[in-house]
Write a protein that holds these residues in place. Sequence first.
Motif, short mmCIF file in Angstrom:
data_model
loop_
_atom_site.label_atom_id
_atom_site.label_comp_id
_atom_site.label_asym_id
_atom_site.label_seq_id
_atom_site.Cartn_x
_atom_site.Cartn_y
_atom_site.Cartn_z
N ALA A 29 -12.12 2.95 -12.05
CA ALA A 29 -11.43 1.68 -12.26
C ALA A 29 -10.75 1.67 -13.63
O ALA A 29 -11.29 2.19 -14.61
CB ALA A 29 -12.41 0.52 -12.17
N THR A 34 -7.79 3.31 -3.44
CA THR A 34 -9.09 3.87 -3.06
C THR A 34 -9.31 3.98 -1.55
O THR A 34 -10.13 4.81 -1.14
CB THR A 34 -10.24 3.08 -3.70
OG1 THR A 34 -10.12 1.67 -3.37
CG2 THR A 34 -10.22 3.23 -5.22
N ASP A 40 0.86 -1.18 0.00
CA ASP A 40 0.00 0.00 0.00
C ASP A 40 0.90 1.23 0.00
O ASP A 40 2.13 1.12 0.08
CB ASP A 40 -0.96 0.01 1.19
CG ASP A 40 -0.27 -0.17 2.52
OD1 ASP A 40 0.94 0.17 2.63
OD2 ASP A 40 -0.90 -0.65 3.47
N GLU A 90 -13.86 7.82 -7.15
CA GLU A 90 -13.41 6.44 -7.37
C GLU A 90 -13.68 6.04 -8.81
O GLU A 90 -14.70 6.42 -9.40
CB GLU A 90 -14.13 5.48 -6.43
CG GLU A 90 -13.66 4.02 -6.61
CD GLU A 90 -14.21 3.08 -5.55
OE1 GLU A 90 -14.39 1.89 -5.87
OE2 GLU A 90 -14.44 3.53 -4.41
N VAL A 123 -8.67 -2.56 -12.07
CA VAL A 123 -7.90 -1.99 -10.95
C VAL A 123 -8.64 -0.76 -10.41
O VAL A 123 -8.81 0.23 -11.12
CB VAL A 123 -6.48 -1.57 -11.41
CG1 VAL A 123 -5.73 -0.92 -10.24
CG2 VAL A 123 -5.71 -2.76 -11.95
N LYS A 124 -9.09 -0.84 -9.16
CA LYS A 124 -9.76 0.31 -8.55
C LYS A 124 -8.74 1.42 -8.30
O LYS A 124 -7.61 1.15 -7.89
CB LYS A 124 -10.44 -0.09 -7.24
CG LYS A 124 -11.63 -1.02 -7.44
CD LYS A 124 -12.53 -1.05 -6.20
CE LYS A 124 -11.80 -1.63 -5.00
NZ LYS A 124 -12.71 -1.71 -3.81
N THR A 125 -9.16 2.67 -8.55
CA THR A 125 -8.24 3.78 -8.36
C THR A 125 -9.00 5.08 -8.15
O THR A 125 -10.22 5.09 -8.02
CB THR A 125 -7.28 3.90 -9.57
OG1 THR A 125 -6.23 4.82 -9.25
CG2 THR A 125 -8.01 4.36 -10.82
N ASP A 139 -4.17 -0.74 -5.25
CA ASP A 139 -5.50 -0.15 -5.07
C ASP A 139 -5.35 0.99 -4.06
O ASP A 139 -5.07 0.75 -2.88
CB ASP A 139 -6.48 -1.21 -4.56
CG ASP A 139 -7.85 -0.64 -4.22
OD1 ASP A 139 -8.09 0.57 -4.45
OD2 ASP A 139 -8.69 -1.41 -3.72
#
Length: 333
Positions: free
Chosen positions: A249, A232, A145, A247, A261-263, A230
């Motif tokens: 993706a 988010t 992270d 948010e 990929v969440k971003t 990620d």
Amino acid sequence: MRRILSWALVSALAAATAACGGRQDTASTDTGGEVTCEVGQATRVGIATGNNTGVYFALGNAYAEQVNASNKNVQATASETGASVQNIQALVAGTYGVAFSLADTAADAVNGAGSFTAKQPVAALSRIHSNYTQVIVRKAAGIKDVAGMKGKRVSTGSPKSGTEVIANRLLTAAGLKPESDVQAQKLDLTKTVDGIKDGSIDALFWSGGLPTPGITDLLTTSKDQVEFLDITPLLPEMQKINEVYQEGAIPAATYQTPADVKTIVVPNVLLVREDLDADVACVLTKVLFEKKTQLEQANKAAGEISLETARKTSPVTIHRGAAKALDDLGAPK
């Protein structure tokens, strides 16, 4: 093949031009009269884009070509730059007539916040595509992270770029001090990708449209050695700074990743000075929408350019010449 000038060389040329009493952008200032969307005299406009492996650069060059093909009196030239913050500074200084910028950086500019110590006299032609915050780490670095970047070699993007702004905000949101808790490498995307490949950089931040050519290169050649993070979970803290952060993706098909990929996503805006000739602003805005198909051929991110969202540039106001163009094109108010 078009010769690509480095930002340092562009800056040097601009300074030399200014010293001789001229400048890249010769568009006249707004006189406040009726907007006709007709430019009667030869006008040169410089477009400030971004890193040469990013979407700004691809779209900026395509945009310049379409401007040149659409109006004999307005001729545009796109140049590689360090992106958002630097673009706005050069725009206000008169080095360029049009500038690509992230919406959060543009908001800082008109509010006199962040990298800007005073309110900047800029306006928008339109909202354009969105930038996706792309955070990639070398698997061998063991980073899970953003907080895990402490002590690591991290590319935060070109100096005075929108990427650098977002990178520093994300690091801060994760509880780190960008100036001391990471080994910040302030590099453009090309050098960043090279550093990830050779192991001299552990992680990178990049804010760009989809697909970004430089990221495609990295994921194509080194996909087994790198992975997306990620980010988010940091969105609530980012939204305390600016509600423009949302948010989103990155679709798996973009870079052939195992899954979406969440971003965090932020829009882009196309900026001009407040006092730009209104007819020039009108012409530039109409080309953006009338030649959208050709821009999409340069990069798929142009597919997001829409009349439905064109005016959504707050707190940056729409230039009155651009407003006339959007009225003519039927953009919702």
